[in-house]
Design a protein around this motif. Structure first.
Motif, PDB file in Angstrom:
ATOM      1  N   ARG A 149      32.286  42.923  32.539  1.00  0.00           N
ATOM      2  CA  ARG A 149      31.456  41.794  32.952  1.00  0.00           C
ATOM      3  C   ARG A 149      31.846  40.532  32.186  1.00  0.00           C
ATOM      4  O   ARG A 149      31.764  39.423  32.714  1.00  0.00           O
ATOM      5  N   ALA A 150      32.307  40.690  30.950  1.00  0.00           N
ATOM      6  CA  ALA A 150      32.726  39.541  30.149  1.00  0.00           C
ATOM      7  C   ALA A 150      33.941  38.826  30.759  1.00  0.00           C
ATOM      8  O   ALA A 150      34.134  37.632  30.546  1.00  0.00           O
ATOM      9  N   PHE A 151      34.751  39.544  31.527  1.00  0.00           N
ATOM     10  CA  PHE A 151      35.916  38.940  32.170  1.00  0.00           C
ATOM     11  C   PHE A 151      35.548  38.110  33.397  1.00  0.00           C
ATOM     12  O   PHE A 151      36.375  37.380  33.918  1.00  0.00           O
ATOM     13  N   LYS A 152      34.331  38.253  33.896  1.00  0.00           N
ATOM     14  CA  LYS A 152      33.794  37.477  35.021  1.00  0.00           C
ATOM     15  C   LYS A 152      34.644  37.589  36.284  1.00  0.00           C
ATOM     16  O   LYS A 152      34.906  36.599  36.970  1.00  0.00           O
ATOM     17  N   PHE A 153      35.058  38.806  36.601  1.00  0.00           N
ATOM     18  CA  PHE A 153      35.843  39.031  37.808  1.00  0.00           C
ATOM     19  C   PHE A 153      35.002  38.906  39.080  1.00  0.00           C
ATOM     20  O   PHE A 153      35.534  38.956  40.169  1.00  0.00           O
ATOM     21  N   ASN A 154      33.701  38.750  38.930  1.00  0.00           N
ATOM     22  CA  ASN A 154      32.842  38.638  40.104  1.00  0.00           C
ATOM     23  C   ASN A 154      32.802  37.219  40.671  1.00  0.00           C
ATOM     24  O   ASN A 154      32.179  36.987  41.690  1.00  0.00           O
ATOM     25  N   HIS A 155      33.483  36.272  40.053  1.00  0.00           N
ATOM     26  CA  HIS A 155      33.556  34.905  40.557  1.00  0.00           C
ATOM     27  C   HIS A 155      34.715  34.789  41.545  1.00  0.00           C
ATOM     28  O   HIS A 155      35.828  35.240  41.269  1.00  0.00           O
ATOM     29  N   THR A 156      34.442  34.162  42.684  1.00  0.00           N
ATOM     30  CA  THR A 156      35.442  34.109  43.749  1.00  0.00           C
ATOM     31  C   THR A 156      36.692  33.335  43.335  1.00  0.00           C
ATOM     32  O   THR A 156      37.807  33.771  43.631  1.00  0.00           O
ATOM     33  N   LEU A 157      36.539  32.205  42.665  1.00  0.00           N
ATOM     34  CA  LEU A 157      37.703  31.421  42.259  1.00  0.00           C
ATOM     35  C   LEU A 157      38.570  32.184  41.275  1.00  0.00           C
ATOM     36  O   LEU A 157      39.792  32.234  41.418  1.00  0.00           O
ATOM     37  N   LEU A 158      37.957  32.806  40.293  1.00  0.00           N
ATOM     38  CA  LEU A 158      38.716  33.572  39.306  1.00  0.00           C
ATOM     39  C   LEU A 158      39.433  34.745  39.959  1.00  0.00           C
ATOM     40  O   LEU A 158      40.619  34.971  39.713  1.00  0.00           O
ATOM     41  N   MET A 159      38.725  35.483  40.818  1.00  0.00           N
ATOM     42  CA  MET A 159      39.335  36.646  41.465  1.00  0.00           C
ATOM     43  C   MET A 159      40.494  36.228  42.368  1.00  0.00           C
ATOM     44  O   MET A 159      41.557  36.843  42.349  1.00  0.00           O
ATOM     45  N   GLY A 160      40.303  35.188  43.151  1.00  0.00           N
ATOM     46  CA  GLY A 160      41.362  34.747  44.053  1.00  0.00           C
ATOM     47  C   GLY A 160      42.560  34.191  43.320  1.00  0.00           C
ATOM     48  O   GLY A 160      43.708  34.516  43.646  1.00  0.00           O
ATOM     49  N   SER A 161      42.336  33.357  42.322  1.00  0.00           N
ATOM     50  CA  SER A 161      43.457  32.782  41.582  1.00  0.00           C
ATOM     51  C   SER A 161      44.173  33.835  40.743  1.00  0.00           C
ATOM     52  O   SER A 161      45.394  33.779  40.584  1.00  0.00           O
ATOM     53  N   LEU A 162      43.440  34.810  40.248  1.00  0.00           N
ATOM     54  CA  LEU A 162      44.077  35.907  39.516  1.00  0.00           C
ATOM     55  C   LEU A 162      44.936  36.748  40.456  1.00  0.00           C
ATOM     56  O   LEU A 162      46.049  37.147  40.098  1.00  0.00           O
ATOM     57  N   ALA A 163      44.450  36.995  41.661  1.00  0.00           N
ATOM     58  CA  ALA A 163      45.232  37.752  42.650  1.00  0.00           C
ATOM     59  C   ALA A 163      46.501  36.994  43.022  1.00  0.00           C
ATOM     60  O   ALA A 163      47.584  37.585  43.116  1.00  0.00           O
ATOM     61  N   ILE A 164      46.383  35.680  43.216  1.00  0.00           N
ATOM     62  CA  ILE A 164      47.567  34.871  43.531  1.00  0.00           C
ATOM     63  C   ILE A 164      48.551  34.898  42.366  1.00  0.00           C
ATOM     64  O   ILE A 164      49.768  35.022  42.569  1.00  0.00           O
ATOM     65  N   SER A 165      48.050  34.850  41.148  1.00  0.00           N
ATOM     66  CA  SER A 165      48.918  34.891  39.963  1.00  0.00           C
ATOM     67  C   SER A 165      49.655  36.223  39.862  1.00  0.00           C
ATOM     68  O   SER A 165      50.848  36.253  39.553  1.00  0.00           O
TER      69      SER A 165
END
Length: 168
Positions: A103-119
Motif C-alpha cells: 500500500r505504501a507504493f500506491k499502485f492503486n493510483h491510475t497515473l502511477l500504475m499506467g506510467s509504471l506500466a509504460i516504463s
C-alpha cells in the motif's frame, strides 16, 4: 539550454561504456515518467547509485522524460485505469492493497500504475536504442563532425568553452 546540450555531448563523448550510459537512460524512464514522490523511485535511485550507471546520463534523461511525461499523462491514466479495473487482476490488486508494505507504493493510483506500466514496457527498447545511439555517435558521427570546418569555428565559440569547462 546551451549548458544542457554541452552536458549531453560530454556524456556521449565520455569514457563511460555505452552500456552504462544506456542503462542510465533506461532507468531514468521510471523516475521521469512516474510521479516523482513515489516509493518505487527510491528503489530506482538506489539501483542507480549502487550499479555502474552513468549518473549524468541518468539525471539528464530523467529531466527529459519528465517533460515527455506531461505529454503522455492522459494515456498513462487511461492505461492505469484499464489495468486497475481488469476483472482478472482484481484479486491481485486487492491482496496488494491489504498489505501495508505494498500500500505504501500506491499502485492503486491510475497515473502511477499506467506510467509504471509504460516504463516497464519501454525499458528494453530504450536501453537498446540508447546503446545503439551512443555507439553510433562515438564511431560514426563524432569522427565525421571532427572533420568539418565548422567544428573549428565552434571550438572558438562560447559553446565550446562551456563544453570544455564541464570537463575541468
Amino acid at each position: 539550454m546551451l549548458t544542457m546540450l554541452a552536458k549531453f555531448l560530454k556524456i556521449l563523448g565520455s569514457d563511460a561504456s555505452p552500456l552504462q550510459i544506456a542503462f542510465g537512460f533506461a532507468l531514468a524512464l521510471f523516475i521521469g515518467l512516474t510521479p516523482f514522490f513515489s516509493l518505487h523511485n527510491l528503489v530506482i535511485l538506489f539501483i542507480a547509485f549502487v550499479t555502474r550507471v552513468n549518473l549524468g546520463a541518468f539525471f539528464l534523461a530523467s529531466a527529459i522524460f519528465t517533460l515527455i511525461a506531461y505529454l503522455i499523462d492522459p494515456w498513462s491514466i487511461s492505461l492505469g485505469e484499464y489495468l486497475l479495473t481488469l476483472p482478472d487482476l482484481q484479486t491481485v490488486w486487492t491482496s496488494l492493497y491489504q498489505s501495508d508494505f505494498w500500500r505504501a507504493f500506491k499502485f492503486n493510483h491510475t497515473l502511477l500504475m499506467g506510467s509504471l506500466a509504460i516504463s516497464v514496457i519501454a525499458f528494453i527498447p530504450v536501453l537498446i536504442l540508447s546503446y545503439v545511439f551512443v555507439v553510433f555517435y562515438r564511431h560514426k558521427f563524432m569522427a565525421w563532425v571532427e572533420k568539418l570546418k565548422i567544428t573549428k569555428w565552434l571550438k572558438a565559440s562560447k559553446f565550446y568553452k562551456v563544453y570544455e569547462e564541464m570537463g575541468a
